[in-house]
Design a protein around this motif. Structure first.
Motif, short mmCIF file in Angstrom:
data_model
loop_
_atom_site.label_atom_id
_atom_site.label_comp_id
_atom_site.label_asym_id
_atom_site.label_seq_id
_atom_site.Cartn_x
_atom_site.Cartn_y
_atom_site.Cartn_z
N SER A 178 -4.04 16.29 0.75
CA SER A 178 -4.34 15.47 -0.44
C SER A 178 -3.03 14.93 -1.01
O SER A 178 -1.93 15.22 -0.51
CB SER A 178 -5.09 16.30 -1.49
OG SER A 178 -4.34 17.44 -1.87
N GLU A 179 -3.15 14.13 -2.07
CA GLU A 179 -2.02 13.53 -2.78
C GLU A 179 -1.16 12.68 -1.84
O GLU A 179 0.08 12.72 -1.88
CB GLU A 179 -1.19 14.61 -3.48
CG GLU A 179 -1.99 15.37 -4.52
CD GLU A 179 -1.19 16.47 -5.20
OE1 GLU A 179 0.05 16.50 -5.05
OE2 GLU A 179 -1.81 17.31 -5.89
N THR A 180 -1.83 11.92 -0.99
CA THR A 180 -1.15 11.00 -0.09
C THR A 180 -2.11 9.89 0.29
O THR A 180 -3.33 10.04 0.11
CB THR A 180 -0.64 11.72 1.18
OG1 THR A 180 0.14 10.82 1.96
CG2 THR A 180 -1.80 12.22 2.03
N ASP A 181 -1.58 8.79 0.82
CA ASP A 181 -2.47 7.72 1.28
C ASP A 181 -2.60 7.69 2.79
O ASP A 181 -3.44 6.97 3.33
CB ASP A 181 -2.01 6.34 0.76
CG ASP A 181 -0.56 6.04 1.10
OD1 ASP A 181 0.05 6.77 1.90
OD2 ASP A 181 -0.03 5.06 0.55
N LYS B 216 0.30 16.98 -0.22
CA LYS B 216 -0.02 18.39 -0.42
C LYS B 216 -0.89 18.88 0.73
O LYS B 216 -1.84 18.21 1.13
CB LYS B 216 -0.77 18.57 -1.74
CG LYS B 216 -1.14 20.02 -2.05
CD LYS B 216 -1.89 20.11 -3.37
CE LYS B 216 -2.30 21.53 -3.69
NZ LYS B 216 -3.03 21.61 -4.98
N GLY C 250 -9.14 13.58 -0.61
CA GLY C 250 -8.41 14.46 0.29
C GLY C 250 -9.18 14.56 1.59
O GLY C 250 -10.36 14.20 1.66
N LYS D 221 -6.09 7.64 -3.18
CA LYS D 221 -5.30 8.83 -3.52
C LYS D 221 -6.11 9.85 -4.32
O LYS D 221 -5.63 10.95 -4.57
CB LYS D 221 -4.03 8.43 -4.27
CG LYS D 221 -3.00 7.77 -3.36
CD LYS D 221 -1.65 7.65 -4.03
CE LYS D 221 -0.61 7.11 -3.04
NZ LYS D 221 0.73 6.99 -3.66
N ASP D 222 -7.33 9.48 -4.70
CA ASP D 222 -8.23 10.42 -5.36
C ASP D 222 -9.02 11.23 -4.34
O ASP D 222 -9.80 12.10 -4.71
CB ASP D 222 -9.20 9.68 -6.28
CG ASP D 222 -8.49 9.02 -7.45
OD1 ASP D 222 -7.47 9.57 -7.91
OD2 ASP D 222 -8.95 7.95 -7.89
#
Length: 241
Positions: free
Chosen positions: A216-219, A2, A190, A187-188
């Motif tokens: 965010s929402e990625t590693d 995201k 950003g 992943k928590d």
């Protein structure tokens, strides 16, 4: 993954004469309900302060405050030490306001403008004992590699400044045509990426000087520079307010 794109001309702007302030998030007289915070990152101000001018003594509490001078001389004084401290480009200052602190910040030059970033991070714990830290970081240590500036007070890294939040604030300088892969803590988390200068591509998006993107929402994610680029990464837990 995201992403939230914040182009430089969408920031809040205030011209106080002695102070030219750009706000990435709602601050003072500028309010945007869609730009209150990015996770635990509450404030990212890009300020230019006229010679000999600054902020008189004022209070803070329960906030982690990080200041990164880019050009000029910052002078800081607080009620923990009551002496003026110089903070220069290449140095970073942190202050845990905790139960409450009073401080002043001024441009320490008689003829040069002061340019700086000021960052406010929401703390993980409240009402801690106020504390101050300052450290110098070598430019050569961020050429083509990540230079960590600030981490959690519980983090084992001994080379960085410490605050009361699970953050990683870092810088990197990349040459034209370089590719850099950033790996997040979890992943928590950003990452808010401020482009200090230069131009790069993130996926299909071109970002120029003072543009920013929240990821965010990625590693992990990958950056490819178009020209020489200086980047500031502010990695924070993606908390809700």
């Amino acid at each position: 993954m995201k992403t939230i794109i914040h182009k430089k001309d969408t920031r809040g702007f205030a011209n106080h004469g002695w102070l030219q302030a750009n706000h990435s998030f709602s601050f003072a007289g500028w309010f945007n309900p869609e730009r209150i915070h990015f996770g635990a990152l509450r404030v990212l101000n890009d300020d230019i302060i006229a010679p000999k001018m600054g902020f008189g003594t004022h209070p803070h509490d329960n906030m982690e405050i990080i200041t990164i001078p880019l050009k000029g001389v910052l002078k800081h004084r607080d009620n923990m030490h009551d002496v003026w401290e110089e903070v220069l480009p290449g140095e970073v200052q942190v202050m845990s306001a905790g139960t409450g602190v009073q401080h002043s910040e001024i441009n320490g030059s008689n003829n040069e403008y002061l340019s700086l970033f000021q960052i406010w991070v929401i703390p993980k714990v409240r009402d801690v004992t106020p504390r101050y830290g300052q450290k110098s970081f070598k430019v050569d240590d961020r050429k083509g590699k990540l230079q960590t500036l600030v981490t959690s007070i519980k983090d084992a890294d001994t080379t960085s400044l410490k605050i009361h939040q699970d953050v990683k604030i870092s810088r990197i300088d990349l040459e034209e045509g370089e590719t850099f892969n950033y790996n997040l803590k979890s992943k928590d988390h950003g990452v808010y990426v401020m482009n200090i200068s230069g131009t790069y591509n993130l996926a299909d998006t071109k970002l120029s000087s003072r543009d920013a993107v929240g990821i965010s929402e990625t590693d992990s994610f990958t950056i490819k520079t178009i020209e020489t680029t200086e980047l500031l990464f502010i990695e924070v837990p993606m908390i809700s307010l």
